[in-house]
Every structure is written in C-alpha cells, then in structure tokens.
Design a protein around this motif. Structure first.
Motif, PDB file in Angstrom:
ATOM      1  N   LEU A 274       0.825  -1.209   0.000  1.00 20.51           N
ATOM      2  CA  LEU A 274       0.000   0.000   0.000  1.00 20.51           C
ATOM      3  C   LEU A 274       0.858   1.257   0.000  1.00 20.51           C
ATOM      4  N   VAL A 275       2.007   1.188   0.657  1.00 19.44           N
ATOM      5  CA  VAL A 275       2.884   2.353   0.793  1.00 19.44           C
ATOM      6  C   VAL A 275       3.867   2.466  -0.361  1.00 19.44           C
ATOM      7  N   PHE A 276       4.287   1.332  -0.884  1.00 17.58           N
ATOM      8  CA  PHE A 276       5.378   1.300  -1.870  1.00 17.58           C
ATOM      9  C   PHE A 276       5.015   2.099  -3.127  1.00 17.58           C
ATOM     10  N   GLY A 277       5.838   3.097  -3.446  1.00 17.04           N
ATOM     11  CA  GLY A 277       5.675   3.862  -4.666  1.00 17.04           C
ATOM     12  C   GLY A 277       4.500   4.819  -4.693  1.00 17.04           C
ATOM     13  N   ARG A 278       3.889   5.083  -3.550  1.00 18.31           N
ATOM     14  CA  ARG A 278       2.684   5.923  -3.545  1.00 18.31           C
ATOM     15  C   ARG A 278       2.847   7.230  -2.769  1.00 18.31           C
ATOM     16  N   GLN A 279       4.069   7.678  -2.566  1.00 20.68           N
ATOM     17  CA  GLN A 279       4.247   8.892  -1.770  1.00 20.68           C
ATOM     18  C   GLN A 279       3.688  10.126  -2.478  1.00 20.68           C
ATOM     19  N   LYS A 280       3.829  10.201  -3.776  1.00 19.90           N
ATOM     20  CA  LYS A 280       3.249  11.326  -4.515  1.00 19.90           C
ATOM     21  C   LYS A 280       1.732  11.254  -4.476  1.00 19.90           C
TER      22      LYS A 280
END
Length: 296
Positions: A274-280
């Motif tokens: 869920l967190v991986f690669g979704r900071q933007k």
C-alpha cells in the motif's frame, strides 16, 4: 519471531512485555543513515531546519522542518499551513521523506519527527500513542512558539503513526484534518501481532506489565476511542489484504468517527504494498483532503 520462540519456551511475563514495548528500530535508523545528516540535507535544500525538542517528560525528539516551496508569490500569497507526518513502528521520519518533499512543493510547511525510542530521538519504550500523541502536540507547541510553522495544522500517519495521528487530532484543537493510512485500533490489537497464540488471560497480563515498564496506561493508546472524539474530517486508507494491520481495524476506526469521513480501500494491496511507490499519491490526496476540510 523472538516472542514466538519465547512462548514455546515458557519465558516470564516480563520477557513478553518487553518485546511489546521495546523494539529493534535499526531499520528506521538505517534509512536515516542513507539519507544523510541533517546538516547535509539542509545544505542540499532537502530540509530547512533540524531541532531537538523536549517532550513534557524530558524525552528529546529529533525533528525536521521543510518550509513550503510554493505559493509565495507577491500577487497572491498562499496562506501558511502545516502538515505533520508520523511514521509507523520500527521506522523513522525517513519513511515518508518523498511525500514530505511533495507536500512542501504543494505549499505546506512540513514537520517530520522520529517517535520516542525511534530514529534519532531519545527514549526506550514505545507506548502506541499514549505518550506519542502528546509528544506530537509538544512538537507543534514548540515550533509554533518559535514561528517556525503556522496554523492551521493537519496530520498524516501510517500504521502506528496513523493510530497516533488520530489520537493527536483528538487532543489538539489546532489540528483541522487527519489522514490515517492502515491504522490499528489500539495497543492490544497492535500487540496481538507479536503474540497471536497466547491465551487471553496471559495476554492481558503482559499488556498491563508492558504499560508498567513504559509508564503508561494501555487503555490510553486507542485510536478507536480517539476517533469517536474527533471534531475534524477523517480520511482512512487501507489495503484489503493487509496481514499486519487487518483492514477490519482501519474500518473500525472509520466507523467510530462521527465527523465528515471517508474510507478508501485498495482491494489487492497489503500493509507494505500500500505504501510502496505511492508517496506522490499520498501527497496529492492529503492536499485534497486538507483543502476540503478548510471549506467546512
């Protein structure tokens, strides 16, 4: 894993209790090491300042501030606003460093802190929000007093940090909205992950003992109780197949809130994915949620 071995070997309640409130946080510290020192990050323009802020019990927390990079035009200045980002258990403020950069570019002053007993902060025991919610408030107090940041305040958190974010928002009226990614409901639910097969009586014994070791009341570490006390909009994000913090816990926090609220579920994602690669993506949706809160 250590606790599971201990269960079969008949160790004392103190052994289990310490494993619930005292953790190996080397993962988060390593991530901070890779990012580099605060001085180097300031020189590169990645953060604006670093602080050692004491909490009410004297524990010093390591805090970074990133000043807003957008909206300062003379013709139409953007009102100042601040977002505080709270990491999960075993982690550090390095976890959402990318999101913090995005939020600064969107016009927010950003506050990032290492929880007590994590990262570069002092402390020995984790209290799952019982103390951390007030730690967060102490940090905001200090930075507001110095003029480093300005109201309104918004808060984002993930995992244990999400549970702390909900608890913080319930005790600080300056906080105007909260975004919680995969929050657990309370200390007991979080602790069950470490000892899933322990009987209920023994489990409660080690919960109480963990509170004694960390000098806190386990009942005070509850996102679900805090959710019922919220007076600001709540956005909960959770993965349906989360095996670490089950989706049912995020749903329960959402259901407990009696405010404007939204639950977003990702059907095929777990706790890490869920967190991986979704900071933007998190930054974009946090900005939308916080700005919507301003209109209410």
């Amino acid at each position: 894993t250590t606790v599971m071995i201990a269960v079969s070997s008949g160790c004392s309640a103190d052994f289990y209790a310490r494993r619930l409130v005292k953790h190996n946080t080397s993962k988060g510290k390593t991530a901070l090491w890779w990012l580099g020192s605060a001085d180097k990050l300031i020189a590169k323009g990645k953060i604006s300042s670093q602080h050692r802020i004491p909490t009410s019990d004297g524990t010093k927390l390591d805090v970074w501030v990133i000043k807003a990079r957008a909206g300062d035009t003379e013709s139409q200045p953007e009102p100042r606003r601040t977002v505080m980002i709270l990491h999960g258990i075993l982690d550090s403020k390095a976890r959402f460093f990318g999101m913090a950069q995005e939020m600064a570019d969107l016009g927010y002053d950003v506050v990032m802190l290492d929880h007590r007993a994590h990262g570069r902060s002092e402390g020995v025991y984790t209290t799952f929000g019982a103390k951390e919610k007030f730690d967060a408030r102490d940090v905001i107090d200090s930075l507001l007093d110095s003029g480093e940041i300005a109201e309104p305040i918004y808060v984002f958190g993930q995992s244990m940090g999400a549970a702390i974010a909900v608890q913080y928002a319930a005790v600080d009226p300056r906080c105007k909205a909260v975004m919680a990614v995969a929050p657990d409901t309370d200390m007991r639910s979080a602790a069950r992950t470490f000892v899933p097969f322990m009987n209920a009586e023994k489990f409660e014994e080690i919960i109480v003992r963990g509170g004694e070791l960390g000098d806190f009341n386990p009942d005070d570490a509850s996102a679900i109780i805090a959710a019922g006390q919220l007076k600001v909009p709540l956005l909960v994000i959770h993965g349906r197949i989360d095996a670490i913090v089950p989706h049912s816990q995020g749903s329960a926090v959402y259901q407990a809130a009696n405010v404007d609220k939204k639950l977003v579920t990702f059907p095929l994602l777990g706790h890490v994915s869920l967190v991986f690669g979704r900071q933007k993506w998190f930054a974009k949706h946090a900005d939308k949620h916080f700005r919507n809160a301003d209109t209410q």
